[in-house]
Write an enzyme that holds these catalytic residues in place. Structure first.
Site, PDB file in Angstrom:
ATOM      1  N   GLU A   1       0.825  -1.210   0.000  1.00 52.95           N
ATOM      2  CA  GLU A   1       0.000   0.000   0.000  1.00 52.95           C
ATOM      3  C   GLU A   1       0.860   1.262   0.000  1.00 52.95           C
ATOM      4  O   GLU A   1       0.577   2.224  -0.729  1.00 52.95           O
ATOM      5  CB  GLU A   1      -0.930   0.013   1.220  1.00 52.95           C
ATOM      6  CG  GLU A   1      -1.935  -1.133   1.233  1.00 52.95           C
ATOM      7  CD  GLU A   1      -1.456  -2.344   2.013  1.00 52.95           C
ATOM      8  OE1 GLU A   1      -2.283  -3.000   2.657  1.00 52.95           O
ATOM      9  OE2 GLU A   1      -0.235  -2.638   1.965  1.00 52.95           O
TER      10      GLU A   1
ATOM     11  N   CYS B   1      -0.882  -0.103   7.620  1.00 53.61           N
ATOM     12  CA  CYS B   1      -1.314   0.367   6.306  1.00 53.61           C
ATOM     13  C   CYS B   1      -2.727   0.929   6.350  1.00 53.61           C
ATOM     14  O   CYS B   1      -3.081   1.796   5.547  1.00 53.61           O
ATOM     15  CB  CYS B   1      -1.217  -0.757   5.288  1.00 53.61           C
ATOM     16  SG  CYS B   1       0.490  -1.238   4.927  1.00 53.61           S
TER      17      CYS B   1
ATOM     18  N   ARG C   1      21.818 -22.111  -7.956  1.00 57.28           N
ATOM     19  CA  ARG C   1      22.933 -21.792  -8.851  1.00 57.28           C
ATOM     20  C   ARG C   1      22.481 -21.527 -10.285  1.00 57.28           C
ATOM     21  O   ARG C   1      23.141 -20.793 -11.011  1.00 57.28           O
ATOM     22  CB  ARG C   1      23.949 -22.953  -8.862  1.00 57.28           C
ATOM     23  CG  ARG C   1      24.493 -23.320  -7.512  1.00 57.28           C
ATOM     24  CD  ARG C   1      25.543 -24.417  -7.578  1.00 57.28           C
ATOM     25  NE  ARG C   1      25.060 -25.660  -8.178  1.00 57.28           N
ATOM     26  CZ  ARG C   1      24.332 -26.568  -7.533  1.00 57.28           C
ATOM     27  NH1 ARG C   1      23.982 -26.363  -6.277  1.00 57.28           N
ATOM     28  NH2 ARG C   1      23.957 -27.682  -8.134  1.00 57.28           N
TER      29      ARG C   1
ATOM     30  N   GLY D   1      15.850 -38.422   1.775  1.00 59.05           N
ATOM     31  CA  GLY D   1      15.624 -39.519   0.873  1.00 59.05           C
ATOM     32  C   GLY D   1      14.230 -40.105   0.933  1.00 59.05           C
ATOM     33  O   GLY D   1      13.326 -39.533   1.535  1.00 59.05           O
TER      34      GLY D   1
ATOM     35  N   LEU E   1      11.003 -38.825   3.154  1.00 62.50           N
ATOM     36  CA  LEU E   1       9.774 -38.404   2.484  1.00 62.50           C
ATOM     37  C   LEU E   1       8.581 -39.235   2.957  1.00 62.50           C
ATOM     38  O   LEU E   1       7.520 -38.697   3.280  1.00 62.50           O
ATOM     39  CB  LEU E   1       9.942 -38.545   0.972  1.00 62.50           C
ATOM     40  CG  LEU E   1      10.831 -37.503   0.289  1.00 62.50           C
ATOM     41  CD1 LEU E   1      11.314 -38.012  -1.070  1.00 62.50           C
ATOM     42  CD2 LEU E   1      10.067 -36.184   0.114  1.00 62.50           C
TER      43      LEU E   1
END
Length: 348
Positions: free
Chosen positions: A53, A92, A215, A293, A297
């Site tokens: 804003e 704001c 990278r 790995g 997961l």
């Protein structure tokens, strides 16, 4: 598309430019319209810096000598409810009231307890017209990381892995094995630049010796999170190169070595994902990519601790090895990335 939706869509486009730079704040865009003409726009560009804003109002002030009169007769569109509290910057809502902007159109309410309706209430108490709920779902979705952190007290979790055409994650011995091509790799680096942290387990750090940084695209590298229960990883690995903050969850010590933070968990046999995510939440980490790995997961999947899964499938075949994890979620689409296939799933 109705007029309000057109300008709110522009707010969303602007807000998205802050991806990767404003966390743990939300991404916000603002557009100021006078008699059907956009006279100012802005977005939250950096954490701790001016909000959307203020940037939009400042554009109007810098461009128009009669900005006082223009603002009084303008409508400001904001993708997220204007803040009503003092944080890194002033409220704001007070800024809008100060300039007597006639109408405020809000995409969605801010769930943060210090705001959550208070900004809208403050504006209405100042006799400013407030319209809410314009592209509400889209505005909430853009800030799903922020909403998750505020409402669930944990980071937004993105699972990411690559699997062979026959469903394998890696060779049986766990050694490094590239499945996807250059286009997928570049996309992963772009994803990293958008998130706060990237997490992996000990075995993946040992087998791949990844840098876990950005990278191949412009952007900042995320914090690195490593699970190393008994601190068995060699200090010479890339994840310990001190280039970015690295958090090491273990059961032995809590200590700081330069940019490496060792965090000991009280119980490494139960609720490990929950403990880790709460610690990340406490450190203002709003989103995390889990890259491996397979066991790491699957642990988060089994506990239901994931929001989004991004799965690349390459054309290579292993015939045996470590099977890929499995998720059951809402279909978020399928895409071709170079020579590979990308599937997106959402935890419903």
């Amino acid at each position: 598309m109705a007029t309000h939706e057109i300008y709110m869509q522009r707010c969303l486009e602007l807000a998205a430019l802050g991806a990767g730079w404003v966390s743990p704040n939300p991404m916000v865009g603002a557009v100021i319209v006078h008699e059907g003409k956009v006279i100012g726009e802005g977005y939250h560009q950096r954490y701790g810096k001016a909000h959307a804003e203020l940037n939009a109002v400042n554009m109007v002030i810098s461009k128009y000598d009669n900005h006082i009169d223009l603002l009084k007769d303008s409508t400001i569109y904001v993708s997220l409810e204007p803040c009503a509290h003092y944080g890194k910057t002033p409220p704001c809502a007070d800024l809008i009231i100060k300039h007597r902007i006639k109408t405020v159109v809000v995409g969605c309410r801010d769930p943060f307890p210090a705001v959550d309706g208070k900004g809208i209430e403050k504006l209405m108490n100042a006799s400013i017209e407030v319209i809410t709920g314009v592209l509400e779902h889209e505005c909430q979705w853009l800030n799903r990381r922020f909403f998750t952190r505020v409402q669930k007290q944990r980071p937004y979790i993105i699972l990411k892995w690559a699997q062979t055409a026959d469903g394998y994650f890696a060779p049986a011995n766990g050694s490094q094995y590239w499945i996807t091509g250059p286009a997928a790799k570049k996309m992963v680096h772009a994803w990293r630049a958008e998130e706060d942290a990237i997490l992996l387990g000990k075995n993946t750090a040992l087998a791949d010796n990844p840098q876990l940084n950005v990278r191949l695209v412009d952007g900042k590298s995320p914090k690195r999170v490593v699970i190393d229960r008994r601190l068995e990883l060699n200090a010479g690995l890339n994840v310990f190169d001190q280039t970015v903050e690295t958090l090491v969850f273990n059961e032995i010590k809590t200590d700081i070595d330069g940019r490496i933070k060792y965090i000991a968990l009280e119980d490494f046999d139960r609720y490990v994902p929950q403990y880790i995510l709460f610690q990340l939440y406490l450190q203002d980490i709003q989103s995390v990519i889990i890259e491996g790995g397979a066991h790491t997961l699957q642990t988060f999947i089994q506990d239901g601790l994931w929001d989004e899964a991004r799965i690349f499938t390459g054309k290579t075949v292993l015939t045996n090895g470590i099977k890929s994890p499995f998720v059951n979620g809402g279909n978020g689409g399928e895409y071709i990335v170079g020579a590979d296939k990308l599937q997106i799933f959402y935890n419903q």
